[in-house]
Scaffold this active site. Structure first.
Site, PDB file in Angstrom:
ATOM      1  N   GLU A 289      43.716  40.001  36.988  1.00  0.00           N
ATOM      2  CA  GLU A 289      42.503  40.461  37.176  1.00  0.00           C
ATOM      3  C   GLU A 289      41.511  39.688  38.010  1.00  0.00           C
ATOM      4  O   GLU A 289      41.584  38.541  38.258  1.00  0.00           O
ATOM      5  CB  GLU A 289      41.842  40.333  35.639  1.00  0.00           C
ATOM      6  CG  GLU A 289      40.416  40.752  35.573  1.00  0.00           C
ATOM      7  CD  GLU A 289      39.514  40.337  34.327  1.00  0.00           C
ATOM      8  OE1 GLU A 289      38.654  40.619  34.098  1.00  0.00           O
ATOM      9  OE2 GLU A 289      40.071  39.368  33.493  1.00  0.00           O
ATOM     10  N   LYS A 354      38.688  49.420  34.095  1.00  0.00           N
ATOM     11  CA  LYS A 354      38.449  48.881  32.510  1.00  0.00           C
ATOM     12  C   LYS A 354      37.448  49.604  31.720  1.00  0.00           C
ATOM     13  O   LYS A 354      36.284  49.857  32.324  1.00  0.00           O
ATOM     14  CB  LYS A 354      38.127  47.355  32.714  1.00  0.00           C
ATOM     15  CG  LYS A 354      38.104  46.672  31.431  1.00  0.00           C
ATOM     16  CD  LYS A 354      37.710  45.019  31.521  1.00  0.00           C
ATOM     17  CE  LYS A 354      37.664  44.484  30.223  1.00  0.00           C
ATOM     18  NZ  LYS A 354      37.309  42.965  30.292  1.00  0.00           N
ATOM     19  N   CYS A 404      42.207  42.357  30.906  1.00  0.00           N
ATOM     20  CA  CYS A 404      41.673  41.154  29.908  1.00  0.00           C
ATOM     21  C   CYS A 404      41.649  41.440  28.316  1.00  0.00           C
ATOM     22  O   CYS A 404      42.841  41.948  27.790  1.00  0.00           O
ATOM     23  CB  CYS A 404      40.332  40.621  30.499  1.00  0.00           C
ATOM     24  SG  CYS A 404      39.758  39.432  29.951  1.00  0.00           S
TER      25      CYS A 404
END
Length: 539
Positions: A289, A354, A404
């Site tokens: 990330e 995301k 994440c």
């Protein structure tokens, strides 16, 4: 019988109860990932929760049940995510006292869900002595509803759900069927059963007290031994392999304190990841990330194009984490936390944005701008990805990336399994947990990823900035990993799975967590309709 306790005796009893509940909450926190080795400890979680269950068995006052459950849950949650203090204070610049208060207040607020579960347990069961079977299903159902509420309300923050404490235990056999929250139901049921077993001798007749005590405490010990056993690993479907894929997982180990500093962290990241990516000529390489902490347009001239051409014209594929900029329908710029994919012969970049953002890290909730102004950290104002894109298909594998803490939300990842013919064969998580230092958060996150593999019976590969970069097989076992807080490239082979989606993937992909929550609610309603009619003190 009227209690004749003096105020002093009553206060002493309250203090003793608070201490026991505190110890139980801390035990449940430690069970999620033991600091020495990172494994979960199922029996310790059951013991910890049993301290709360034993209080609820004999509690006659709903207000007391509410407060005892709230205290237990607050201690448990502080012990679970205390490391948020590091991101707020060490990297966010918030005053230490304010950062500590923020963590405690967050835990206290989330603990209200579990306080409601304790209140509901005592309210539904009535004031008469609770028999074992109704207490078990009522407490487990109320607890599970609290877990689900914490997972979905106000964007959700389910870190540390009790099912994760069983990723190394026998309850993992149920993960492909009922998921982590169903495992939590079974864990809560086991805790209540043990609480009943240990206290049952108090209600035995005087002449038979000792034999009864041995029988019931033996049953409690048996439950603890069973839940501590390693999970029985088996494939629930066609046991179909989709072949092996070579992966190169990059861990740059860029210090969080320097990650956004132009002459140190940014320069180091650009240099290290460029060299690591250009050295890969086969398989799939994955960078974590925001491996590149700048928008592609702000990178040095030619940098982004060189990397892209290496893969588009080469023989390897890549997934890299980077902040991404697009324009909305009105022509205004919007930003996202993204993963970009490249492969040979590709004409258009693969883009995953995301979807489940982190409050206060990737967006600021309404009316909380004042809180973020107390910190000195680069906060994103990102947009959600919205609909999930198709998988990133490479060398016979359908690869589903997520970013994440999205891997906390198995019910959301399940959406990619709704079409079995396009279901992922490999899951990929890219993450940067350096915000929380070299703490137990790393081990907790690894156990979360392992649970996702068990739920979907799919392998997961993880590329992180500081750890834990690892390959997890479809049975939730770590087959390869890099040492934490070290720079390196993990080269490994991962076996993709093309099995029929698990039962959890089937129902969660269509109905989210509603089936489980509805079943728990129906159990509570049924128990309420058949509750003892004696009035509750303090209700």
């Amino acid at each position: 019988m009227v209690s004749r306790d003096t105020p002093h005796i009553a206060a002493t009893r309250i203090m003793i109860s608070a201490v026991w509940l505190c110890l139980g909450g801390l035990a449940q926190a430690l069970a999620l990932a033991w600091p020495w080795g990172g494994l979960s400890l199922p029996a310790l979680q059951i013991i910890g929760m049993a301290t709360l269950a034993s209080h609820l068995i004999h509690c006659r006052n709903t207000k007391t049940a509410f407060m005892q459950s709230w205290w237990f849950a607050t201690v448990w949650l502080v012990g679970t995510f205390w490391w948020l203090f590091i991101s707020l204070h060490t990297y966010g610049g918030m005053h230490a006292l304010l950062a500590a208060m923020a963590v405690v207040l967050l835990a206290a607020a989330l603990a209200l869900y579990y306080a409601g579960a304790g209140w509901a347990t005592v309210k539904v069961m009535g004031s008469e002595r609770r028999s074992m079977a109704p207490s078990i299903v009522v407490f487990a159902s109320a607890w599970t509803l609290a877990e689900v509420a914490r997972a979905v309300l106000f964007t959700g923050f389910p870190w540390g759900a009790v099912g994760y404490a069983h990723v190394d235990g026998v309850l993992t056999s149920f993960a492909p069927w009922v998921g982590v929250y169903g495992m939590g139901w079974l864990a809560a049921a086991s805790a209540m059963a043990i609480a009943h077993a240990i206290r049952h001798d108090r209600h035995s007749s005087k002449d038979h007290r000792q034999p009864a005590r041995l029988i019931w405490e033996g049953m409690a010990l048996g439950i603890l031994l069973v839940v501590q056993l390693p999970g029985y690993k088996h494939n629930l479907s066609s046991a179909s392999s989709s072949g092996n894929l070579q992966v190169h997982l990059l861990q740059g180990n860029i210090a969080q304190s320097e990650k956004f500093q132009p002459n140190t962290g940014i320069a180091q990241a650009l240099r290290w990841y460029q060299q690591a990516l250009l050295n890969v000529h086969s398989g799939l390489v994955i960078a974590p990330e925001t491996a590149f902490p700048l928008l592609p347009m702000n990178l040095p001239p030619g940098y982004w194009d060189q990397l892209r051409q290496h893969f588009v014209t080469g023989s390897a594929a890549a997934l890299v984490g980077v902040p991404w900029k697009t324009n909305n329908a009105a022509g205004e710029p919007t930003y996202s936390n993204a993963a970009i994919g490249w492969m040979p012969g590709q004409t258009q970049d693969y883009l995953y944005e995301k979807d489940h953002l982190v409050p206060f890290g990737e967006f600021v909730p309404p009316m909380f701008r004042w809180f973020t102004q107390l910190m000195n950290m680069p906060l994103g104002d990102f947009k959600t990805g919205g609909t999930h894109p198709d998988t990133f298909d490479w060398q016979g594998q359908r690869i589903a990336p997520h970013i994440c803490y999205e891997d906390l939300f198995g019910e959301e990842l399940a959406r990619s399994f709704i079409d079995p013919s396009r279901a992922p064969t490999v899951l990929v998580n890219i993450s940067n947990i350096a915000w929380f230092g070299n703490t137990i958060a790393i081990d907790q996150h690894l156990n979360i990823a392992r649970l996702r593999s068990l739920e979907f019976q799919r392998p997961m590969v993880r590329a992180t900035n500081t750890g834990m970069t690892a390959v997890i097989d479809y049975q939730g076992q770590v087959s390869a990993q890099l040492p934490r807080h070290s720079a390196g490239v993990l080269v490994a082979s991962v076996e993709g799975r093309a099995d029929t989606p698990t039962w959890f993937a089937r129902w969660a992909s269509r109905w989210h967590l509603w089936p489980l929550a509805s079943l728990c609610a129906l159990i509570l309603l049924w128990a309420w309709a058949h509750r003892p009619r004696s009035p509750l003190a303090g209700a």
